[in-house]
Enzyme design. Structure first.
Site, PDB file in Angstrom:
ATOM      1  CG  HIS A  52      -0.226   0.154   2.541  1.00 18.72           C
ATOM      2  ND1 HIS A  52      -0.013  -0.899   3.394  1.00 18.72           N
ATOM      3  CD2 HIS A  52       0.326   1.241   3.145  1.00 18.72           C
ATOM      4  CE1 HIS A  52       0.630  -0.464   4.470  1.00 18.72           C
ATOM      5  NE2 HIS A  52       0.849   0.823   4.344  1.00 18.72           N
TER       6      HIS A  52
HETATM    7  P1  TYD Z   1      -1.706  -2.599   7.543  1.00 14.85           P
HETATM    8  O1  TYD Z   1      -1.195  -1.201   7.643  1.00 14.85           O
HETATM    9  O2  TYD Z   1      -2.530  -2.959   6.346  1.00 14.85           O
HETATM   10  O3  TYD Z   1      -0.500  -3.630   7.675  1.00 14.85           O
HETATM   11  P2  TYD Z   1       0.667  -4.041   6.677  1.00 14.85           P
HETATM   12  O4  TYD Z   1       0.788  -2.966   5.647  1.00 14.85           O
HETATM   13  O5  TYD Z   1       1.846  -4.170   7.541  1.00 14.85           O
HETATM   14  O6  TYD Z   1       0.320  -5.336   6.054  1.00 14.85           O
HETATM   15  O7  TYD Z   1      -2.520  -2.929   8.874  1.00 14.85           O
HETATM   16  C1  TYD Z   1      -3.012  -4.215   9.148  1.00 14.85           C
HETATM   17  C2  TYD Z   1      -4.342  -4.057   9.895  1.00 14.85           C
HETATM   18  O8  TYD Z   1      -4.126  -3.390  11.127  1.00 14.85           O
HETATM   19  C3  TYD Z   1      -5.362  -3.254   9.119  1.00 14.85           C
HETATM   20  O9  TYD Z   1      -6.633  -3.865   9.327  1.00 14.85           O
HETATM   21  C4  TYD Z   1      -5.365  -1.906   9.781  1.00 14.85           C
HETATM   22  C5  TYD Z   1      -4.908  -2.202  11.188  1.00 14.85           C
HETATM   23  N1  TYD Z   1      -4.084  -1.110  11.781  1.00 14.85           N
HETATM   24  C6  TYD Z   1      -4.619  -0.318  12.774  1.00 14.85           C
HETATM   25  O10 TYD Z   1      -5.792  -0.496  13.188  1.00 14.85           O
HETATM   26  N2  TYD Z   1      -3.839   0.670  13.319  1.00 14.85           N
HETATM   27  C7  TYD Z   1      -2.574   0.897  12.899  1.00 14.85           C
HETATM   28  O11 TYD Z   1      -1.888   1.808  13.415  1.00 14.85           O
HETATM   29  C8  TYD Z   1      -2.044   0.077  11.842  1.00 14.85           C
HETATM   30  C9  TYD Z   1      -0.644   0.307  11.313  1.00 14.85           C
HETATM   31  C10 TYD Z   1      -2.838  -0.917  11.316  1.00 14.85           C
END
Ligand code: TYD
Length: 135
Positions: A52
């Site tokens: 992302h």
């Molecule tokens: P995401 O940022 O998509 O993780 P990655 O890019 O590492 O795979 O986050 C994973 C999940 O956690 C998503 O459902 C959103 C949630 N999340 C939060 O609720 N708060 C946060 O600060 C972060 C970073 C993620």
């Protein structure tokens, strides 16, 4: 040739004979005030994360244990870096597609961010990101 997408910063060291102490503070290695910190750990073997971009968010990533490879893509160029030390950080500004690969089992990746979590700040579709980057 434009500037590298990979912005590594050396984290000031305040260790002594007892061991190491690394400091990230506003006006020092941090170019923004931190409003959120999170850490990614216990990543299962073979798992990659990220995939992302953020519209506004700025982050500093520090691999405080183990190692991980982070790749950044600005819509045209992709660069990647191995993070394997607690004494360096990777600054990631807005508008960069990031992927995290090759987590070691002991990896703890700390992330300092300049804003609270907001799903509306994410671009999770790569094709949409490329259009956004070229706009
Ligand atoms: P995401 O940022 O998509 O993780 P990655 O890019 O590492 O795979 O986050 C994973 C999940 O956690 C998503 O459902 C959103 C949630 N999340 C939060 O609720 N708060 C946060 O600060 C972060 C970073 C993620």
């Amino acid at each position: 040739m434009s500037a590298s997408l990979i912005q590594l910063v050396d984290i000031p060291q305040r260790g002594d004979a007892r061991g190491q102490l690394s400091v990230a503070e506003l006006g020092g290695v941090l170019p923004f005030a931190v409003r959120r910190a999170y850490w990614i750990h216990g990543t299962k073997p073979g798992v990659s994360r990220g995939f992302h971009a953020h519209r506004q968010l700025r982050q500093l990533c520090v691999c405080v244990a183990g190692s991980v490879r982070i790749s950044l893509f600005d819509g045209a160029r992709e660069e990647s870096v191995m993070l394997a030390t607690a004494t360096q950080g990777l600054l990631i500004g807005p508008g960069l597609w990031r992927e995290m690969h090759d987590f070691s089992p002991d990896c703890v990746l700390m992330v300092f961010a300049d804003a609270e979590y907001a799903e509306s700040d994410y671009i999770r579709d790569r094709e949409q990101f490329i259009k956004h980057a070229q706009a």
